[in-house]
Design an enzyme around this catalytic site. Structure first.
Site, PDB file in Angstrom:
ATOM      1  N   ARG A   5       0.816  -1.219   0.000  1.00  0.00           N
ATOM      2  CA  ARG A   5       0.000   0.000   0.000  1.00  0.00           C
ATOM      3  C   ARG A   5       0.856   1.280   0.000  1.00  0.00           C
ATOM      4  O   ARG A   5       0.502   2.283   0.608  1.00  0.00           O
ATOM      5  CB  ARG A   5      -0.975   0.007   1.183  1.00  0.00           C
TER       6      ARG A   5
ATOM      7  N   SER B 220     -11.825   0.635   3.463  1.00  0.00           N
ATOM      8  CA  SER B 220     -11.061   0.352   4.679  1.00  0.00           C
ATOM      9  C   SER B 220     -10.382   1.618   5.188  1.00  0.00           C
ATOM     10  O   SER B 220      -9.733   2.337   4.427  1.00  0.00           O
ATOM     11  CB  SER B 220     -10.005  -0.713   4.409  1.00  0.00           C
TER      12      SER B 220
ATOM     13  N   GLU C 214      -5.189   4.112   5.888  1.00  0.00           N
ATOM     14  CA  GLU C 214      -5.098   4.218   4.436  1.00  0.00           C
ATOM     15  C   GLU C 214      -5.570   5.595   3.989  1.00  0.00           C
ATOM     16  O   GLU C 214      -5.137   6.112   2.964  1.00  0.00           O
ATOM     17  CB  GLU C 214      -5.984   3.162   3.759  1.00  0.00           C
TER      18      GLU C 214
END
Length: 333
Positions: free
Chosen positions: A180, A230, A305
Site C-alpha cells: 500500500r 477500509s 489508508e
C-alpha cells in the site's frame, strides 16, 4: 494566499488557455466517497493528458495550495473546505488500449471498468481490483489492491507530470512498490497514464473470479451508506498476532460506535460510514478512538489508508490529523 477575486481571475485564465472544466466554489462533498467536505476555491477537471500539462503550467505561477484528486475514495476533505485548487483526474482521462498482453490506461479510468475491460479481453492479473472504487492513478500511487495484492505487481511504467507540467516516465523499479505504498507518494506528481503487463487466460474463468470477488465484498462490506472503504491498513505483523484491523476494533468493543453523523460500521469495523451529514471532525474523532483503544489493548498502532486534506491543502495520513486534534480530548468509550 489568493482572495476571491484572484481565484475568479485564475478561473478565467484557465478557461481561456485550457480545455479544462473549471468550477468556482466547488462543493467537495460531491467529489468524496464519504460525502464529507467544505468548499474548494476552484476545482479543475482537465480534458486530456496534454490538458493536464497546460493546467499545471498555468497553476505553477500561482501561489496557492494545490491538491490532486481522483475519485475521492481514500480522502477525507475537511469540512472547513479548501482555500486553494483541487485538480481532478477523472472520466475525461479514461482511455484504455489493449495490445497483446499489454494494456495502456489513462489515470482517470475507474478501476472496476479497467479490470472488466482487460478481463473481457482474456487478460488476468488484476482481478483483485474489481471491487475497488477509485481511479487507476490513485491506485498506482498507493499500490492499492485487495487479497493482499497490489496493482504494482503488474505495472511496467507510469508517466507522471510534476507540478510545473514537465513529464517523466517512471519504471516499476522507480516506483519502489511496497504494501500500500509507492515512491511516487513522496513526490509532487500527477499520474497521467500507465502500462501494465498482464497474463493471458480464459476470459470466462476471469469473469467468474471477478463475480465471486464482488459477491464476497457485497456480503462483508457496507454499501448503502457513504464510506471510503477500509480506514486502516492491515499491518502484516499485527495481522499475524491479532488479525485484521476490523477484527481488532470489534474485539475492543467499538463496533457500531457513533460520533455525530459518523459511525463505525456495525457490518465491518474497519469502515466508518456517514449516517447523517457527518463532519470531518466526526470521522477524525472515531479514527483517534479506534487507534488509541486498539493500542491500549494490543500494543499495536494501526495506521490509516485514508488521507485528511486540510483547508491549507496539507495532505497527511488521517491518524496524524486525528491525533493532533484530539490527543488531549476526553474521548469516553
Amino acid at each position: 494566499m489568493l482572495d476571491r477575486k484572484a481565484f475568479s481571475d485564475l478561473a478565467r485564465k484557465l478557461r481561456s488557455s485550457t480545455q479544462a472544466r473549471v468550477i468556482e466554489a466547488a462543493d467537495l462533498r460531491r467529489y468524496s466517497r464519504w460525502k464529507i467536505g467544505g468548499v474548494a476555491s476552484l476545482l479543475i477537471e482537465p480534458n486530456s493528458v496534454d490538458d493536464v500539462r497546460r493546467v499545471l503550467a498555468v497553476l505553477a505561477e500561482v501561489p496557492c495550495p494545490k491538491i490532486v484528486i481522483g475519485d475521492g475514495s481514500n480522502l477525507l476533505f475537511d469540512s472547513r473546505g479548501l482555500d486553494g485548487v483541487a485538480i481532478r483526474i477523472g472520466a475525461p482521462l479514461s482511455r484504455i488500449k489493449i495490445e497483446g498482453n499489454t494494456a495502456r490506461v489513462e489515470a482517470g479510468s475507474w478501476v472496476p471498468h479497467f479490470a472488466r475491460a482487460v478481463g473481457c479481453s482474456g487478460l488476468g492479473g488484476i482481478q483483485h481490483t474489481i471491487g475497488i472504487p477509485g481511479t487507476v492513478g490513485g491506485l498506482i500511487l498507493m499500490n492499492g489492491g485487495s487479497q493482499r495484492k497490489g496493482i504494482g505487481e503488474n505495472l511496467v511504467s507510469a508517466r507522471c507530470a510534476d507540478m510545473r507540467g514537465d513529464v517523466r516516465e517512471y519504471t516499476k523499479a522507480d516506483c519502489a512498490f511496497s504494501y500500500r505504498h509507492s515512491a511516487l507518494q513522496d513526490k509532487a506528481l500527477v499520474v497521467l497514464d500507465a502500462v501494465f503487463e498482464l497474463t493471458r487466460g480464459n476470459a470466462g474463468e476471469i469473469r467468474r473470479e471477478m463475480i465471486s470477488i464482488m459477491a464476497e465484498r457485497r456480503r462483508k462490506f457496507p454499501k448503502n451508506l457513504p464510506n471510503c472503504g477500509s480506514v486502516f491498513l492491515s499491518d502484516p505483523e499485527m495481522y499475524g498476532v491479532i488479525g485484521t484491523p476490523g477484527f481488532a476494533v470489534e474485539k475492543v468493543g467499538l463496533k457500531g460506535l457513533r460520533r455525530g453523523g459518523a459511525q463505525i460500521s456495525p457490518l465491518h469495523a474497519n469502515f466508518i460510514v456517514n449516517v447523517d451529514d457527518a463532519s470531518s471532525d466526526d470521522v477524525l474523532w472515531l479514527i483517534h478512538r479506534m487507534r488509541t483503544r486498539v493500542h491500549e489493548e494490543t500494543g499495536f498502532w494501526m495506521d490509516c489508508e485514508v488521507r485528511h486534506v486540510a483547508p491549507d491543502g496539507a495532505m497527511r495520513m488521517a491518524h496524524g490529523s486525528a491525533a493532533e486534534k484530539f490527543a488531549n480530548a476526553t474521548v469516553g468509550v
